[in-house]
Enzyme design. Structure first.
Site, PDB file in Angstrom:
ATOM      1  N   SER A 165       0.836  -1.188   0.000  1.00 41.37           N
ATOM      2  CA  SER A 165       0.000   0.000   0.000  1.00 41.37           C
ATOM      3  C   SER A 165       0.884   1.256   0.000  1.00 41.37           C
ATOM      4  O   SER A 165       1.666   1.455  -0.933  1.00 41.37           O
ATOM      5  CB  SER A 165      -0.974  -0.068   1.196  1.00 41.37           C
ATOM      6  OG  SER A 165      -2.067   0.779   1.008  1.00 41.37           O
ATOM      7  N   ASP A 248      -9.003  -5.562  -4.501  1.00 43.38           N
ATOM      8  CA  ASP A 248      -8.614  -4.157  -4.394  1.00 43.38           C
ATOM      9  C   ASP A 248      -9.590  -3.334  -5.228  1.00 43.38           C
ATOM     10  O   ASP A 248     -10.229  -3.853  -6.153  1.00 43.38           O
ATOM     11  CB  ASP A 248      -7.176  -3.957  -4.911  1.00 43.38           C
ATOM     12  CG  ASP A 248      -6.134  -4.061  -3.801  1.00 43.38           C
ATOM     13  OD1 ASP A 248      -6.304  -3.373  -2.775  1.00 43.38           O
ATOM     14  OD2 ASP A 248      -5.154  -4.816  -3.958  1.00 43.38           O
ATOM     15  N   HIS A 280      -7.202  -6.236  -0.126  1.00 42.09           N
ATOM     16  CA  HIS A 280      -6.066  -5.355   0.154  1.00 42.09           C
ATOM     17  C   HIS A 280      -5.295  -5.777   1.410  1.00 42.09           C
ATOM     18  O   HIS A 280      -4.106  -5.473   1.531  1.00 42.09           O
ATOM     19  CB  HIS A 280      -6.604  -3.926   0.335  1.00 42.09           C
ATOM     20  CG  HIS A 280      -5.550  -2.873   0.397  1.00 42.09           C
ATOM     21  ND1 HIS A 280      -4.950  -2.361  -0.730  1.00 42.09           N
ATOM     22  CD2 HIS A 280      -4.978  -2.229   1.457  1.00 42.09           C
ATOM     23  CE1 HIS A 280      -4.067  -1.441  -0.367  1.00 42.09           C
ATOM     24  NE2 HIS A 280      -4.064  -1.336   0.946  1.00 42.09           N
TER      25      HIS A 280
END
Length: 304
Positions: A165, A248, A280
């Site tokens: 991320s 995602d 995610h």
């Protein structure tokens, strides 16, 4: 409600046409989790990270809270395989996510067990998150952490950078680093960029920017998407893997795919993977498992 269309960006950029509400939604990964509610997904992620770190510290040979700089929080945890001469190993550095404003090395040792079991040293890096830390400073800290590992272990068998991320963004910025001022060229052999953000301009218009306080200029200066095609790889054999999870958000998918395409336009040895049936958070939680797809990809890349 702010509409971000017509703010002076190239008209091809799809997020420009979104309402502020939709843009916010696209950049809130927990809202895209299918298996759990958003808050529960975040809690579970944190819990798995804490448990993995507690276990790693209890059972693995380690050096904890080693300073890579003089600043508060400029520290790394280094975990070693049981039977190892400390220096001549591959080193895997991990930069945690949390939108540059949350997360910690103390709850991010997901992959320590499966990687150290196969002879890889794992380094979990701390950096100064917002609002205290600025993004420019975080990039500088991460650069210094990589240089530190190279200087401390000059006979390493390769340094591999992995970020998740926001951490994938920080890892990607290392593709652009000027190592000359650090007095060392790290032996970078691979990058694993997991569910990352590589063009920061949309972030300026989300609530994530309350803590970050990025100007448009800050965002552009720190967007590897805008710069990496012109950058020269230090080592043309260094592999860059861009990874995104099936669950995602569409914007996270776009960010990863476009960054992969940009790498291919440059001289980078890039590949792209969409991992089936993970969101995610699972994409990193599953690195605790030795037979996980991404764990295996990492090990194959290191030992190819």
């Amino acid at each position: 409600m702010m509409d971000v269309s017509g703010v002076g960006f190239p008209s091809k950029v799809p997020w420009k046409k979104m309402s502020a509400e939709e843009l916010e939604n696209q950049y809130c990964p927990s809202r895209w989790v299918v298996r759990l509610g958003a808050e529960e997904a975040l809690r579970t992620y944190s819990q798995i990270g804490i448990e993995a770190t507690t276990r790693a510290r209890a059972t693995r040979k380690s050096l904890l809270h080693v300073p890579y700089g003089d600043g508060e929080g400029e520290k790394v945890d280094i975990y070693f395989p049981d039977e190892s001469s400390e220096g001549s190993l591959p080193f895997f550095l991990f930069f945690h996510g949390g939108y540059w404003q949350s997360g910690s090395k103390d709850e991010s040792a997901f992959m320590v067990h499966p990687l150290t079991a196969q002879g890889v040293a794992v380094v979990i890096v701390a950096y100064g998150i917002a609002p205290k830390g600025t993004l420019d400073h975080m990039v500088d800290q991460v650069t210094r952490s990589v240089a530190f590992v190279q200087k401390r272990y000059p006979s390493n068998k390769g340094i591999y950078l992995c970020g998740h991320s926001a951490g994938a963004h920080l890892a990607a910025m290392m593709l652009l680093a000027d190592w000359t001022k650090h007095g060392v060229t790290p032996n970078l052999r691979g990058f694993f960029l997991v569910s990352g953000v590589f063009d920061l301009e949309p972030i300026v218009y989300t609530s994530q920017n309350v803590a970050l306080q990025l100007t448009l200029e800050d965002a552009q200066r720190n967007s590897p998407q805008l710069k990496v095609a012109q950058a020269q790889p230090v080592d043309p054999t260094c592999r860059v893997l861009v990874v995104v999870g099936q669950f995602d958000s569409p914007e996270f998918h776009r960010q990863s795919w476009e960054f992969y395409q940009t790498l291919c336009q440059g001289e980078w040895k890039a590949s792209f993977e969409e991992l089936h049936d993970v969101d995610h958070f699972e994409i990193v939680e599953n690195l605790t498992q030795k037979d996980n797809v991404l764990t295996q990809i990492i090990l194959k890349t290191i030992f190819q």
